[in-house]
Design an enzyme around this catalytic site. Sequence first.
Site, PDB file in Angstrom:
ATOM      1  CG  HIS A   1      -0.233  -0.017   2.548  1.00 35.78           C
ATOM      2  ND1 HIS A   1       0.368   1.095   3.105  1.00 35.78           N
ATOM      3  CD2 HIS A   1      -0.021  -1.037   3.434  1.00 35.78           C
ATOM      4  CE1 HIS A   1       0.901   0.778   4.274  1.00 35.78           C
ATOM      5  NE2 HIS A   1       0.685  -0.520   4.501  1.00 35.78           N
TER       6      HIS A   1
ATOM      7  CB  CYS B   1       2.510  -3.357   5.256  1.00 38.63           C
ATOM      8  SG  CYS B   1       1.032  -4.160   5.905  1.00 38.63           S
TER       9      CYS B   1
END
EC number: 2.-.-.-
Length: 304
Positions: free
Chosen positions: A254, A270
């Site tokens: 992301h 992440c």
Amino acid sequence: MLFDRLFSRWTLGWLLTAIGVPVLLAAALLVGRSLTGGPAPAPVAGAPTAALPPAPDEPSPSPEESVPAAAPAPDDLPVVTYDPAPGGFPADPGPADTRPLNEGVTPTREVAAYDAPGGRPLAFLAPTISGVELTMPIVERRVGWTAVLLPSANRRIAWLPAGGWSVVPLRDQIVVERRPHRLTWYRDGRAVRSWEVSLGMSGQLTPLGRTFVLGRTPPPQDVYGGVDIFALGAIPDDPDAVPTGLRGAHIGLHSWYTDATLGKNVTNGCIRLTRSGQRQLLAELRPGTAVVVVDQLPAPPATA
């Protein structure tokens, strides 16, 4: 709603962030459950080095070979969902292999997943997870059996007998290098673009190994810069290390509201890149696209 726990988790995560900025940065990084479908561009195949050798959908055994029989699967086996997959599945035989995985399996009904050709059935794989069509990259073939990367697990595979699934071509691949903090997008075996990325902090490192794009989710908070998130098939290596509000979440790919942290280890595992880069990947990658996380490639990609 299929994803009620997404918003309850993020609400809790944001309550934790009130304690201070460090917790804000920690609590907003893993992906929740509100998955949606992604683009499905025209089929092809590809990534960094030599392609997985093509094989017919159903190879015929030679006179010396026999197809191991699939034991009947009990009706009460668990179904693999967004929650951590059941244990007992074998390790990925090539977790750091950056050769492209250019074909995937999409179940057309519930399919029993086994721990080996002719082995034990351990779970069912359904056509969808959280409402999103499931596509898993193929990593190995034996006569009558096909091995795929297992969703909701790290560095694990499942063996599927013939029947109940279809093969789809996969064109793209993402390779993430932890040491240089670099993500490279490959198409048809050629590097298209590289980006500097932020990765997991100490104790919550971005998991090594092969995984894949599971689906996409709308950004639950403004910190994502208003850009959708890719949920990967991977989960934190140490689920207890992440903030309480993120327990049960998957590793995500992301963007962020600022690029100031790119090149640093600041996430909960992440992979964080620029907003423009994330938008490009969202437009181009389909579910099932392989993602490989390694420490470093032997040579930088041409786009580095």
